[in-house]
Write an enzyme that holds these catalytic residues in place. Structure first.
Site, PDB file in Angstrom:
ATOM      1  N   LYS A 134      59.385  43.721  25.975  1.00 60.55           N
ATOM      2  CA  LYS A 134      60.171  42.711  26.696  1.00 60.55           C
ATOM      3  C   LYS A 134      59.845  42.732  28.194  1.00 60.55           C
ATOM      4  CE  LYS A 134      64.798  41.964  28.047  1.00 60.55           C
ATOM      5  NZ  LYS A 134      65.858  42.910  28.235  1.00 60.55           N
TER       6      LYS A 134
ATOM      7  N   ASP B  77      66.507  38.397  26.050  1.00 55.34           N
ATOM      8  CA  ASP B  77      67.550  39.267  26.604  1.00 55.34           C
ATOM      9  C   ASP B  77      68.885  38.796  26.025  1.00 55.34           C
ATOM     10  OD1 ASP B  77      68.281  36.958  27.931  1.00 55.34           O
ATOM     11  OD2 ASP B  77      68.149  37.805  29.941  1.00 55.34           O
TER      12      ASP B  77
END
Ligand code: SF4
Length: 215
Positions: free
Chosen positions: A124, A142
């Site tokens: 990420k 997220d």
């Protein structure tokens, strides 16, 4: 109304996000690749606002990966102490700086595969860096992207990985815009508790106001 967004609804979502957020960028303050990567690592489970309060003193003391690689752990911890998980984050950013020095002569690589080899950098973080630095056609999920994509019927994934894969498949291109759009839309309009639906431009395609959390 189906819980999954139809092709037509996906087109509407794409169009509306591009209309409202095509020039959106991160709210993290940074002036080079090193500062961007450090700020992204610090932003995990922490607000951008908090990170922006912490980083000026950190970057003044450690202006590049060279200085940070030689930093004393206790000094970095002290500067990060108002950030969540500051113990681990302090270790991670020093380790990241050391690997950037050793493997890339101090330059942050613009390559997801190389980024995830750096200590403290997961998939990420690498994707967020590439989205912000290069406008790469990548998605990063997220808490905001997870919630918004579920409310809009773009994903029913139980995990971040499943949600990322579904978003990539459904939205296909301009993913950097949709990532930035969903973060800002989730932060200011489609909030976890009490979403501001009266300000929303996607009420026609919204499936639910239920709160979804990353599983
Ligand atoms: S109508 Fe409300 S819950 Fe639905 S997408 Fe808009 S802000 Fe979010």
């Amino acid at each position: 109304m189906s819980k999954k967004a139809t092709k037509k609804e996906i087109e509407t979502i794409r169009d509306k996000f591009i209309e409202h957020y095509s020039n959106a960028v991160t709210e993290l303050a940074y002036k080079d690749d090193y500062e961007l990567l450090v700020a992204i690592i610090l932003s995990a489970q922490c607000t951008d606002k908090r990170v922006n309060i912490i980083t000026p003193a950190l970057f003044e003391k450690y202006p590049s990966s060279k200085e940070l690689a030689d930093a004393k752990l206790e000094d970095v911890k002290e500067l990060l102490k108002s950030c969540s998980f500051f113990n681990n984050k302090a270790k991670n950013i020093i380790a990241m700086a050391k690997s950037v020095q050793q493997l890339h002569s101090g330059e942050i690589p613009h390559d997801t595969k190389e980024l995830i080899k750096l200590a403290g950098v997961g998939n990420k973080t690498a994707n967020v860096f590439m989205i912000e630095a290069d406008g790469a056609n990548l998605m990063a999920v997220d808490t905001h992207v997870f919630r918004v994509s579920h409310r809009l019927g773009l994903s029913d994934g139980k995990t971040v990985e499943q949600t990322e894969a579904q978003l990539v498949k459904k939205l296909k291109d301009d993913l950097h815009i949709f990532h930035q759009a969903m973060v800002l839309f989730g932060r200011y309009i489609c909030k976890a508790v009490k979403p501001e639906c009266e300000k929303c431009f996607l009420t026609d395609v919204c499936k639910t106001t239920k709160t979804f959390k990353v599983g």
